[in-house]
Design a protein around this motif. Structure first.
Motif, short mmCIF file in Angstrom:
data_model
loop_
_atom_site.label_atom_id
_atom_site.label_comp_id
_atom_site.label_asym_id
_atom_site.label_seq_id
_atom_site.Cartn_x
_atom_site.Cartn_y
_atom_site.Cartn_z
N LEU A 250 16.91 -6.34 -20.86
CA LEU A 250 17.48 -6.56 -22.21
C LEU A 250 17.78 -5.33 -22.66
O LEU A 250 16.83 -4.62 -23.26
CB LEU A 250 16.89 -7.47 -23.17
CG LEU A 250 17.63 -7.49 -24.21
CD1 LEU A 250 18.94 -8.45 -24.22
CD2 LEU A 250 16.73 -8.60 -25.49
N ASP B 19 18.03 -2.75 -25.61
CA ASP B 19 17.67 -3.11 -27.05
C ASP B 19 17.22 -1.73 -27.83
O ASP B 19 16.36 -1.09 -27.54
CB ASP B 19 16.30 -3.74 -26.90
CG ASP B 19 15.83 -4.51 -28.23
OD1 ASP B 19 16.16 -4.02 -29.45
OD2 ASP B 19 15.26 -5.53 -28.26
N LYS C 227 22.96 -9.16 -23.45
CA LYS C 227 22.73 -9.64 -24.86
C LYS C 227 22.98 -11.08 -25.04
O LYS C 227 22.24 -12.03 -25.71
CB LYS C 227 23.09 -8.79 -25.87
CG LYS C 227 22.53 -7.48 -25.68
CD LYS C 227 23.14 -6.50 -26.77
CE LYS C 227 22.65 -5.13 -26.77
NZ LYS C 227 23.15 -4.08 -27.62
#
Length: 365
Positions: free
Chosen positions: A46, A48, A273
């Motif tokens: 992911l 981030d 996302k």
């Protein structure tokens, strides 16, 4: 690990998109139907920025991002629920994932075969939806036959399940979305146990051509899918799978130079996302000089269960959780400063972990 299945008609760009998501050329992508038979799968991190910022603040030597799995499932065709195009096999693969990324063709190209002979996003989406619903109807009817016999013995659970199944059967026969059917609290465990395909959360990936990616919102087919998604309480993410696949070997500087920074294109990251959010997931962080790490949990998870994601002993021996908000630690720079400012809170077993919490668990085994 949570899993998202990539589905759609043949030749809409599923395998190309899968390769872009996992940053390699693992899945075969060819201009003919059913080039994928057995599903390919890959782990995706992911993106981030919070974790990267946190690692800089605590001077972590290692970053471990949150991750989940994408599964590239072969293309479905009309009649899949009756076995067309090895449909039963492919439908069973969809049953094993937690959510669906439905790739919709939003480009014209006479060199790439469309199984229906033309580009029509609404028709293509409905083709898949109908096959999922028909498969669910078969599953429900089969289950009704089994449960009816038990219900005749006055078994309370069986009678409750039979009532639920009859409600679902009626809705499916009437062409209603299962997501619009009210499910009582006591029915939820039974409902989840059916693993129905058309009840899985869906996000639409609008696959456009390379000539459209800089003006992706102006694509008429993307606009059609956006309208459809909004009307069905879903989301869509425009993406150029071919372009993303070509960018696999580029580093960040090369990618920025190629795409231009005046109007950054972030298709893959946006889709990752959005899929993470679709799965109902959130992340909390642990951070120190050794590593800064994101841990994946379901939203509304309590502190002991969140601790159990790290190790079962953490959950069994849970005492307290020291929680610092991400914004506070980044602003103040150290955990010590956060504690001195009274911003490190000790939380108990009923605390619901919030997205971006930085946690240090106290436990005793």
């Amino acid at each position: 690990m949570y899993r998202a299945g990539i589905v759609g008609l043949p030749n809409v760009g599923k395998s190309t998109l899968f390769n872009a998501l996992i940053r390699n050329h693992q899945a075969e992508a060819s201009n003919y139907p059913f080039c994928t038979i057995e599903p390919n799968s890959g782990i995706v991190n992911l993106p981030d920025e919070r974790l990267e910022n946190l690692a800089k603040v605590v001077k972590a030597s290692k970053i471990v991002p949150a991750a989940f799995e994408f599964v590239d499932i072969a293309g479905l065709v009309k009649g899949a629920s009756k076995g067309e195009g090895l449909g039963n096999q492919f439908l069973s693969h969809i049953r094993e994932v937690d959510s669906i990324v439905h790739v919709v063709r939003c480009f014209e190209d006479s060199n790439i075969i469309h199984v229906e002979g033309s580009v029509d996003p609404t028709r293509d989406i409905e083709t898949i939806n109908i096959e999922l619903a028909l498969s669910d109807l078969q599953s429900v009817e089969k289950r009704i036959d089994t449960v009816t016999r038990k219900a005749k013995t006055n078994d309370k659970t069986s009678k409750q399940e039979l009532a639920l199944l009859e409600k679902l059967k009626t809705a499916l026969n009437e062409g209603k979305s299962l997501k619009s059917i009210p499910i009582e609290d006591e029915e939820i465990p039974l409902y989840k146990g059916l693993f129905l395909l058309s009840n899985k959360p869906v996000i639409y990936a609008c696959n456009v051509s390379e000539s459209d990616f800089k003006n992706i919102k102006e694509n008429k087919y993307v606009q059609i899918v956006e309208k459809y998604a909004k009307e069905n309480n879903s989301k869509c993410v425009p993406i150029c799978a071919t372009l993303e696949s070509e960018l696999i070997s580029f580093n960040k500087e090369e990618r920025d130079a190629f795409l231009g920074t005046d109007k950054p294109y972030t298709g893959v990251n946006d889709l990752i996302k959005a899929t993470f959010a679709l799965l109902g997931l959130s992340t909390y962080f642990t951070a120190g000089e050794k590593e800064a790490r994101a841990w994946t949990i379901l939203k509304n998870t309590k502190a002991p269960q969140a601790a159990g994601v790290i190790h079962t002993d953490f959950e069994k021996g849970f005492i307290k959780a020291e929680v610092i908000k991400y914004e506070d630690l980044v602003r103040l720079g150290t955990k010590i400063a956060a504690r001195e400012a009274g911003l490190a809170k000790l939380e108990g077993k009923e605390y619901i972990v919030q997205d971006s919490d930085i946690i240090e668990f106290k436990f005793n085994v």
